[in-house]
Write a protein that holds these residues in place. Structure first.
Motif, PDB file in Angstrom:
ATOM      1  N   THR A  81       0.999  -0.999  -0.019  1.00  0.00           N
ATOM      2  CA  THR A  81       0.047   0.025   0.017  1.00  0.00           C
ATOM      3  C   THR A  81       0.817   1.192   0.121  1.00  0.00           C
ATOM      4  O   THR A  81       1.823   1.385   1.020  1.00  0.00           O
ATOM      5  N   ILE A  82       0.763   1.963  -1.051  1.00  0.00           N
ATOM      6  CA  ILE A  82       1.705   3.276  -1.147  1.00  0.00           C
ATOM      7  C   ILE A  82       0.898   4.465  -0.833  1.00  0.00           C
ATOM      8  O   ILE A  82      -0.002   4.546  -1.446  1.00  0.00           O
ATOM      9  N   CYS A  83       1.426   5.128  -0.109  1.00  0.00           N
ATOM     10  CA  CYS A  83       0.749   6.605   0.125  1.00  0.00           C
ATOM     11  C   CYS A  83       0.999   7.570  -0.802  1.00  0.00           C
ATOM     12  O   CYS A  83       2.219   7.821  -1.377  1.00  0.00           O
ATOM     13  N   THR A  84      -0.144   7.898  -1.521  1.00  0.00           N
ATOM     14  CA  THR A  84      -0.025   9.013  -2.585  1.00  0.00           C
ATOM     15  C   THR A  84      -0.426  10.515  -2.157  1.00  0.00           C
ATOM     16  O   THR A  84      -0.716  11.108  -3.048  1.00  0.00           O
ATOM     17  N   ASN A  85      -0.536  10.545  -1.054  1.00  0.00           N
ATOM     18  CA  ASN A  85      -1.103  11.898  -0.544  1.00  0.00           C
ATOM     19  C   ASN A  85      -0.090  13.167  -0.671  1.00  0.00           C
ATOM     20  O   ASN A  85       0.997  12.616  -0.955  1.00  0.00           O
ATOM     21  N   LEU A  86      -0.511  14.416  -0.602  1.00  0.00           N
ATOM     22  CA  LEU A  86       0.421  15.280  -1.001  1.00  0.00           C
ATOM     23  C   LEU A  86       1.844  15.053  -0.575  1.00  0.00           C
ATOM     24  O   LEU A  86       2.681  15.406  -1.323  1.00  0.00           O
ATOM     25  N   VAL A 133       6.272   6.431   1.610  1.00  0.00           N
ATOM     26  CA  VAL A 133       6.267   5.093   2.430  1.00  0.00           C
ATOM     27  C   VAL A 133       5.184   4.247   1.543  1.00  0.00           C
ATOM     28  O   VAL A 133       4.386   4.517   0.988  1.00  0.00           O
ATOM     29  N   VAL A 134       5.672   2.781   1.924  1.00  0.00           N
ATOM     30  CA  VAL A 134       4.885   1.921   1.496  1.00  0.00           C
ATOM     31  C   VAL A 134       4.693   1.044   2.703  1.00  0.00           C
ATOM     32  O   VAL A 134       5.585   0.621   3.364  1.00  0.00           O
ATOM     33  N   LEU A 135       3.602   0.511   2.898  1.00  0.00           N
ATOM     34  CA  LEU A 135       3.002  -0.519   3.983  1.00  0.00           C
ATOM     35  C   LEU A 135       3.061  -1.722   3.154  1.00  0.00           C
ATOM     36  O   LEU A 135       2.157  -1.799   2.231  1.00  0.00           O
ATOM     37  N   MET A 136       3.752  -2.533   4.026  1.00  0.00           N
ATOM     38  CA  MET A 136       3.844  -3.966   3.303  1.00  0.00           C
ATOM     39  C   MET A 136       3.015  -4.965   4.435  1.00  0.00           C
ATOM     40  O   MET A 136       3.204  -5.105   5.502  1.00  0.00           O
TER      41      MET A 136
END
Length: 158
Positions: A81-86, A133-136
């Protein structure tokens, strides 16, 4: 029985944190425990959690479908899950996401044909200073994930 005695003991421990008439307050913990055991949340599993907590099944479905950490269909062995917020986007999350899409040959909310990887787009993961950040697998936060770091991670996992 849908869940193992070990998972039920963990759920009971979560329930014990709340007043006896508030068992349903443990719904998020119960769903997490169930997903950890089963890999994802099938309708039957959510129904079991609802019954165990004394809730209407629809109330459990509402929680499970609202939060992106719950999987309502099977995912790959490794879910990114990759965060793509600003804040993450400004630090290269969109580049990292495009790189993962290209390397894995999938888009967001898709799983590789071999069932190994699933890619998700996430809302803020609360680690803006470590962006992107990426949540694995909902458990491991990976920080400053450049394309080179992503390549090394994929190599380690294959």
């Amino acid at each position: 029985m849908i869940l193992s005695p070990e998972s039920l003991a963990k759920i009971d421990k979560a329930i014990a944190k709340y007043p006896s008439d508030q068992r349903k307050s443990a719904v998020m913990a119960a769903l997490t425990i169930a997903q950890d055991e089963k890999g994802w949340l099938a309708t039957e599993t959510m129904d079991f959690v609802a019954h165990y907590l004394g809730m209407a099944p629809i109330a459990v479905y509402e929680v499970a479908s609202f939060y992106t950490m719950y999987d309502l269909k099977q995912t790959g062995k490794y879910k990114f899950t990759i965060c793509t917020n600003l804040p993450c986007a400004l630090q290269g999350a969109n580049v990292a996401a495009a790189h993962l899409k290209q390397k894995l040959g999938i888009g967001f909310n898709e799983t590789t044909p071999d069932g190994k990887f699933t890619l998700r787009e996430g809302e803020c993961l609360g680690a803006c200073g470590d962006a992107p950040v990426v949540l694995m697998n909902n458990k491991r936060m990976l920080c400053a994930m450049t394309p080179d770091k992503l390549d090394a991670l994929l190599k380690d996992l294959t």
